[in-house]
Design a protein around this motif. Structure first.
Motif, PDB file in Angstrom:
ATOM      1  N   VAL A  44      15.870  14.310  47.196  1.00 22.10           N
ATOM      2  CA  VAL A  44      17.268  14.398  46.653  1.00 22.10           C
ATOM      3  C   VAL A  44      17.023  14.363  45.455  1.00 22.10           C
ATOM      4  N   PRO A  45      18.155  15.118  44.563  1.00 19.43           N
ATOM      5  CA  PRO A  45      18.029  15.233  43.038  1.00 19.43           C
ATOM      6  C   PRO A  45      18.998  14.180  42.583  1.00 19.43           C
ATOM      7  N   SER A  46      18.863  13.764  41.241  1.00 15.94           N
ATOM      8  CA  SER A  46      19.815  12.626  40.801  1.00 15.94           C
ATOM      9  C   SER A  46      20.197  13.126  39.319  1.00 15.94           C
ATOM     10  N   SER A  47      21.290  12.359  38.886  1.00 14.05           N
ATOM     11  CA  SER A  47      21.562  12.742  37.494  1.00 14.05           C
ATOM     12  C   SER A  47      20.571  12.478  36.256  1.00 14.05           C
ATOM     13  N   PHE A  48      20.386  13.325  35.667  1.00 20.47           N
ATOM     14  CA  PHE A  48      19.404  13.065  34.748  1.00 20.47           C
ATOM     15  C   PHE A  48      18.037  12.443  34.917  1.00 20.47           C
ATOM     16  N   ASN A  49      17.770  12.770  36.217  1.00 18.76           N
ATOM     17  CA  ASN A  49      16.590  12.480  37.039  1.00 18.76           C
ATOM     18  C   ASN A  49      16.319  11.093  36.597  1.00 18.76           C
ATOM     19  N   ALA A  50      17.652  10.115  36.790  1.00 19.32           N
ATOM     20  CA  ALA A  50      17.736   8.724  36.373  1.00 19.32           C
ATOM     21  C   ALA A  50      17.141   8.031  37.710  1.00 19.32           C
ATOM     22  N   ARG A  51      17.454   8.454  38.876  1.00 16.21           N
ATOM     23  CA  ARG A  51      17.271   7.762  40.093  1.00 16.21           C
ATOM     24  C   ARG A  51      18.051   6.584  40.222  1.00 16.21           C
ATOM     25  N   PHE A 132      29.044  11.148  38.109  1.00  7.47           N
ATOM     26  CA  PHE A 132      27.731  11.753  38.687  1.00  7.47           C
ATOM     27  C   PHE A 132      26.978  10.784  39.510  1.00  7.47           C
ATOM     28  N   LEU A 133      27.135   9.402  39.452  1.00  6.05           N
ATOM     29  CA  LEU A 133      26.380   8.458  40.370  1.00  6.05           C
ATOM     30  C   LEU A 133      26.950   8.520  41.618  1.00  6.05           C
ATOM     31  N   ALA A 134      28.337   8.729  41.732  1.00  8.74           N
ATOM     32  CA  ALA A 134      28.781   9.083  43.006  1.00  8.74           C
ATOM     33  C   ALA A 134      28.421  10.048  43.834  1.00  8.74           C
ATOM     34  N   GLN A 135      28.188  11.172  42.970  1.00  4.41           N
ATOM     35  CA  GLN A 135      27.889  12.455  43.687  1.00  4.41           C
ATOM     36  C   GLN A 135      26.326  12.473  44.148  1.00  4.41           C
ATOM     37  N   GLU A 136      25.543  11.651  43.280  1.00  6.08           N
ATOM     38  CA  GLU A 136      23.935  11.251  43.466  1.00  6.08           C
ATOM     39  C   GLU A 136      24.027  10.769  44.974  1.00  6.08           C
ATOM     40  N   VAL A 137      24.732   9.735  45.030  1.00  5.33           N
ATOM     41  CA  VAL A 137      24.364   8.893  46.390  1.00  5.33           C
ATOM     42  C   VAL A 137      25.131   9.773  47.500  1.00  5.33           C
ATOM     43  N   GLY A 138      26.353  10.503  47.215  1.00  3.78           N
ATOM     44  CA  GLY A 138      26.798  11.290  48.254  1.00  3.78           C
ATOM     45  C   GLY A 138      25.674  12.475  48.605  1.00  3.78           C
TER      46      GLY A 138
END
Length: 208
Positions: A44-51, A132-138
């Protein structure tokens, strides 16, 4: 080469994913589930590849204890202080009983410390980092949901509130982790009703 036939298979996968509330135990080893979900999560991708996504996977007896004891215990006082919500409490207890019979539960978290670091590093995007983080976990939630559906297992995305303190105490969870959702999964003991996928025209606009 564009392959719309493969695209049709993908759409079928999307449409097969449903909210399944009546769960049982699928005949699958915990190790197989763990490996499968870990591979999905790692992709799964993550914002700024920050995980910033964090996962706690409860399997076997831990899943039983979570839904039989931890969740009802954490929620009991909340509902007892609101007698008008007794019907909601009864429904929630029924869900807990069903979820406890499944194979496991995925707990989804966001690491707030990672978010704070991103805001300091990427000051231009600071107002949007939480989004961005909400989209990431989504994306992690949806990917795992699709993955479980693809192998014939049922799941649903739950948002039981007020569990943070109990979860941190029970599983020694980092205090920087914010609990976003719970995904119980298992065999499909009762198929969901048919779903209407038609959307209003204004929901999908095309401009050429």
């Amino acid at each position: 080469m564009t392959d719309f036939k493969a695209g049709e298979d993908f759409i079928s996968t999307l449409r097969a994913r449903r909210s399944v509330y009546h769960l049982g135990k699928a005949d699958v080893k915990d190790e197989e589930i763990e490996s499968y979900l870990h591979q999905i999560f790692s992709s799964v991708p993550s914002s700024f590849n920050a995980r910033a996504q964090r996962i706690l996977l409860l399997l076997g007896n831990e899943n039983l204890l979570f839904w039989r004891d931890l969740v009802p215990g954490a929620m009991k006082e909340r509902y007892e202080n609101h007698p008008e919500a007794v019907d909601a409490w009864t429904k929630r207890r029924g869900l807990c009983d069903s979820f406890s019979k499944g194979n496991g539960t995925v707990l989804f978290f966001s690491d707030s410390k990672v978010g704070s670091g991103l805001k300091e590093t990427f000051t231009e995007y600071e107002p949007a980092i939480d989004r961005f983080l909400a989209q990431e976990v989504g994306m992690a939630e949806y990917a795992m949901w699709l993955g479980l559906s693809k192998i014939g297992m049922g799941a649903s995305l739950q948002h039981f509130l007020g569990l943070e303190v109990a979860v941190r105490a029970a599983y020694n969870v980092n205090p920087d982790w914010v609990l976003d959702a719970q995904m119980p999964f298992g065999s499909i003991e009762k198929a969901p009703a048919a779903k209407d996928t038609v959307r209003a025209p204004e929901h999908f606009r095309v401009i050429k």
